[in-house]
Design a protein around this motif. Sequence first.
Motif, PDB file in Angstrom:
ATOM      1  N   UNK A 102       0.821  -1.208   0.000  1.00  0.00           N
ATOM      2  CA  UNK A 102       0.000   0.000   0.000  1.00  0.00           C
ATOM      3  C   UNK A 102       0.855   1.258   0.000  1.00  0.00           C
ATOM      4  N   UNK A 103       2.151   1.112  -0.233  1.00  0.00           N
ATOM      5  CA  UNK A 103       3.045   2.256  -0.258  1.00  0.00           C
ATOM      6  C   UNK A 103       3.575   2.494  -1.667  1.00  0.00           C
ATOM      7  N   UNK A 104       3.978   3.721  -1.901  1.00  0.00           N
ATOM      8  CA  UNK A 104       4.602   4.104  -3.151  1.00  0.00           C
ATOM      9  C   UNK A 104       6.116   3.928  -3.041  1.00  0.00           C
ATOM     10  N   UNK A 105       6.806   3.832  -4.174  1.00  0.00           N
ATOM     11  CA  UNK A 105       8.274   3.728  -4.092  1.00  0.00           C
ATOM     12  C   UNK A 105       8.914   4.870  -3.324  1.00  0.00           C
ATOM     13  N   UNK A 106       8.334   6.087  -3.433  1.00  0.00           N
ATOM     14  CA  UNK A 106       8.918   7.230  -2.743  1.00  0.00           C
ATOM     15  C   UNK A 106       8.809   7.109  -1.232  1.00  0.00           C
ATOM     16  N   UNK A 107       7.903   6.258  -0.735  1.00  0.00           N
ATOM     17  CA  UNK A 107       7.791   6.065   0.704  1.00  0.00           C
ATOM     18  C   UNK A 107       9.029   5.381   1.280  1.00  0.00           C
ATOM     19  N   UNK A 108       9.776   4.668   0.440  1.00  0.00           N
ATOM     20  CA  UNK A 108      10.981   3.986   0.888  1.00  0.00           C
ATOM     21  C   UNK A 108      12.258   4.676   0.414  1.00  0.00           C
ATOM     22  N   UNK A 109      12.193   5.330  -0.727  1.00  0.00           N
ATOM     23  CA  UNK A 109      13.371   6.041  -1.216  1.00  0.00           C
ATOM     24  C   UNK A 109      13.425   7.468  -0.708  1.00  0.00           C
ATOM     25  N   UNK A 119      16.743   4.985   4.386  1.00  0.00           N
ATOM     26  CA  UNK A 119      15.440   5.445   3.925  1.00  0.00           C
ATOM     27  C   UNK A 119      15.558   6.950   3.721  1.00  0.00           C
ATOM     28  N   UNK A 120      15.557   7.351   2.478  1.00  0.00           N
ATOM     29  CA  UNK A 120      15.780   8.759   2.218  1.00  0.00           C
ATOM     30  C   UNK A 120      17.155   9.158   2.719  1.00  0.00           C
ATOM     31  N   UNK A 121      17.205  10.208   3.558  1.00  0.00           N
ATOM     32  CA  UNK A 121      18.474  10.679   4.105  1.00  0.00           C
ATOM     33  C   UNK A 121      18.805  10.036   5.440  1.00  0.00           C
ATOM     34  N   UNK A 122      17.955   9.134   5.935  1.00  0.00           N
ATOM     35  CA  UNK A 122      18.159   8.520   7.241  1.00  0.00           C
ATOM     36  C   UNK A 122      18.790   7.137   7.110  1.00  0.00           C
ATOM     37  N   UNK A 146      10.909  11.328  -0.135  1.00  0.00           N
ATOM     38  CA  UNK A 146      10.243  12.354  -0.938  1.00  0.00           C
ATOM     39  C   UNK A 146      11.163  13.559  -1.083  1.00  0.00           C
ATOM     40  N   UNK A 147      11.311  14.090  -2.305  1.00  0.00           N
ATOM     41  CA  UNK A 147      12.185  15.259  -2.478  1.00  0.00           C
ATOM     42  C   UNK A 147      11.599  16.498  -1.802  1.00  0.00           C
ATOM     43  N   UNK A 148      12.440  17.211  -1.087  1.00  0.00           N
ATOM     44  CA  UNK A 148      12.042  18.435  -0.390  1.00  0.00           C
ATOM     45  C   UNK A 148      12.954  19.561  -0.868  1.00  0.00           C
ATOM     46  N   UNK A 149      12.352  20.610  -1.432  1.00  0.00           N
ATOM     47  CA  UNK A 149      13.123  21.718  -1.955  1.00  0.00           C
ATOM     48  C   UNK A 149      13.520  22.632  -0.808  1.00  0.00           C
ATOM     49  N   UNK A 150      14.801  22.907  -0.661  1.00  0.00           N
ATOM     50  CA  UNK A 150      15.292  23.774   0.392  1.00  0.00           C
ATOM     51  C   UNK A 150      15.424  25.215  -0.052  1.00  0.00           C
ATOM     52  N   UNK A 151      16.194  26.002   0.712  1.00  0.00           N
ATOM     53  CA  UNK A 151      16.358  27.425   0.409  1.00  0.00           C
ATOM     54  C   UNK A 151      17.158  27.642  -0.860  1.00  0.00           C
ATOM     55  N   UNK A 152      18.164  26.821  -1.068  1.00  0.00           N
ATOM     56  CA  UNK A 152      19.033  27.016  -2.241  1.00  0.00           C
ATOM     57  C   UNK A 152      19.338  25.656  -2.855  1.00  0.00           C
ATOM     58  N   UNK A 153      18.429  25.132  -3.679  1.00  0.00           N
ATOM     59  CA  UNK A 153      18.656  23.799  -4.251  1.00  0.00           C
ATOM     60  C   UNK A 153      19.934  23.712  -5.067  1.00  0.00           C
ATOM     61  N   UNK A 154      20.311  24.808  -5.719  1.00  0.00           N
ATOM     62  CA  UNK A 154      21.510  24.758  -6.553  1.00  0.00           C
ATOM     63  C   UNK A 154      22.767  24.537  -5.727  1.00  0.00           C
ATOM     64  N   UNK A 198      12.439  11.279   4.680  1.00  0.00           N
ATOM     65  CA  UNK A 198      11.973   9.927   5.008  1.00  0.00           C
ATOM     66  C   UNK A 198      10.546   9.966   5.528  1.00  0.00           C
ATOM     67  N   UNK A 199       9.846   8.811   5.524  1.00  0.00           N
ATOM     68  CA  UNK A 199       8.489   8.758   6.082  1.00  0.00           C
ATOM     69  C   UNK A 199       8.520   8.853   7.601  1.00  0.00           C
ATOM     70  N   UNK A 200       7.337   9.098   8.185  1.00  0.00           N
ATOM     71  CA  UNK A 200       7.272   9.316   9.631  1.00  0.00           C
ATOM     72  C   UNK A 200       7.676   8.080  10.422  1.00  0.00           C
ATOM     73  N   UNK A 201       7.334   6.875   9.935  1.00  0.00           N
ATOM     74  CA  UNK A 201       7.666   5.684  10.694  1.00  0.00           C
ATOM     75  C   UNK A 201       9.189   5.482  10.775  1.00  0.00           C
ATOM     76  N   UNK A 202       9.902   5.894   9.731  1.00  0.00           N
ATOM     77  CA  UNK A 202      11.359   5.790   9.775  1.00  0.00           C
ATOM     78  C   UNK A 202      11.941   6.772  10.779  1.00  0.00           C
ATOM     79  N   UNK A 203      11.369   7.974  10.844  1.00  0.00           N
ATOM     80  CA  UNK A 203      11.837   8.959  11.808  1.00  0.00           C
ATOM     81  C   UNK A 203      11.624   8.447  13.232  1.00  0.00           C
ATOM     82  N   UNK A 204      10.473   7.821  13.489  1.00  0.00           N
ATOM     83  CA  UNK A 204      10.204   7.288  14.827  1.00  0.00           C
ATOM     84  C   UNK A 204      11.200   6.185  15.197  1.00  0.00           C
ATOM     85  N   UNK A 205      11.547   5.331  14.235  1.00  0.00           N
ATOM     86  CA  UNK A 205      12.511   4.270  14.510  1.00  0.00           C
ATOM     87  C   UNK A 205      13.889   4.845  14.844  1.00  0.00           C
ATOM     88  N   UNK A 206      14.281   5.861  14.104  1.00  0.00           N
ATOM     89  CA  UNK A 206      15.590   6.463  14.349  1.00  0.00           C
ATOM     90  C   UNK A 206      15.610   7.138  15.717  1.00  0.00           C
TER      91      UNK A 206
END
Length: 438
Positions: free
Chosen positions: A104-111, A169-172, A113-121, A129-137
């Motif tokens: 029931x998850x998308x590939x981006x849920x494990x790889x 998972x993402x950056x985690x 989601x891209x988040x644009x910061x102040x200066x992407x360049x 990462x998804x919330x469940x990964x943050x809780x585990x960490x």
Amino acid sequence: MSSPVPTRTPCPPHAPSAPASAPVAAPRVEPVPSRLDVAGRLLSLLRDVTTEPRPDHRLEALTLAVAADLPVLLWGEPGIGKTAALTQLADSLGLPLTTVIASVHEPSDFSGLPVVGDDPAEQGVPMAPPDWAVRLVRAGRGLLFLDELSTAPPAVQAALLRLVLERRIGALTLPPGVRIVAAANPRSSAADGWELSPPLANRFVHLQWTHDHEVVVRGLGGTWPRATLPRLDPAKLAEAVDFARRAVCGLLTARPELVHRLPGSEARRGGAWPSPRSWETTLTLVAFATAAGSSRDVLSLLVRGAVGDGPGLELLASLDRMDLPDPETLLADPAGAELPERGDLRQAVLDGVVAAVRARPDRARWDAAWALLVRALETGAPDLVVVPATTLASLRRDDWDVPATIERLAGAVTLSRRADRAADRAAARSAPTAKAGR
């Protein structure tokens, strides 16, 4: 006429006034439990179960792989108790359980989601990462349960590769205290099932999960088996690593074709098969099982779950041979020799002794080999000495006298040969009958 004067009735003396009484408390009315409250109590009683130590090879194999920090995949039909086993395992180990339904998850849920910061360049685009990964960490420990893995489409399976192998998972990055266990149904019984991709399948230790009716009956009665981590003997750690390395390297040296063998069928590629990665997993499992003193049944489940049935059984056979006595030691003291009880191992020992005499023929060694064969005849099945005795007899030199002990073997060899000839004659007689019946 004057009016009559009314007479006054004397007033009685005033009685002393009674003291004011304290206010009377209203009777406490117990709240009437609602029907849902009563139902909740009943559910609580139904969930009130206990555990007990009980031999269970599958559960022991699972806990040993979890202790070794290896991803495990439980295969079993729906309703067999895979999820319940993982829940009970997490409770027994005191680990918070995080369940993720892969389908029931998308590939981006494990790889991520891209988040644009102040200066992407300059800073790039991080992957959130998804919330469940943050809780585990944040927790630093836990049991990550990837359920319904065989219903995840190929794109999701591809995204899971990094999670299962690199624990990212993402950056985690998941902390070392997090263990990964997955469950899957065979494609024939999975809802919209897919075969596992070979890269993902090769990252798991595959365990077939079946039910034991005695465990189920006792569990429904309120007592389930207790899952405990294996007790590793600190004094055996270095020895266990050395033993595992010698076993795996010895087999792959003799059988180099087993280093990497991708199965031909799609279904078998979705299970356990040998590769350098899965052999490294196998080496870890052998070391942990040796340090824990696990039974051969548990080791068999783990080894075959890592590299497949064929290579796994070959490794188990080579492990047996590693414990066999040295032929030179047996030839040096045939009277005190201790031969294995199992027939296949005893046959391997006797063949090794004859091979040692062939490699370095000597009259004293030849006589010692005959003494060993007599000892094997006295303590085991006679048919096991037939082939070694025949081969040893062919190594005799002209100036070597026939030892007196050979007469004790003559009867067994003759009887075996007569049995072989009788079997050949019976097969020859049955052959024309079989042809006529066609």
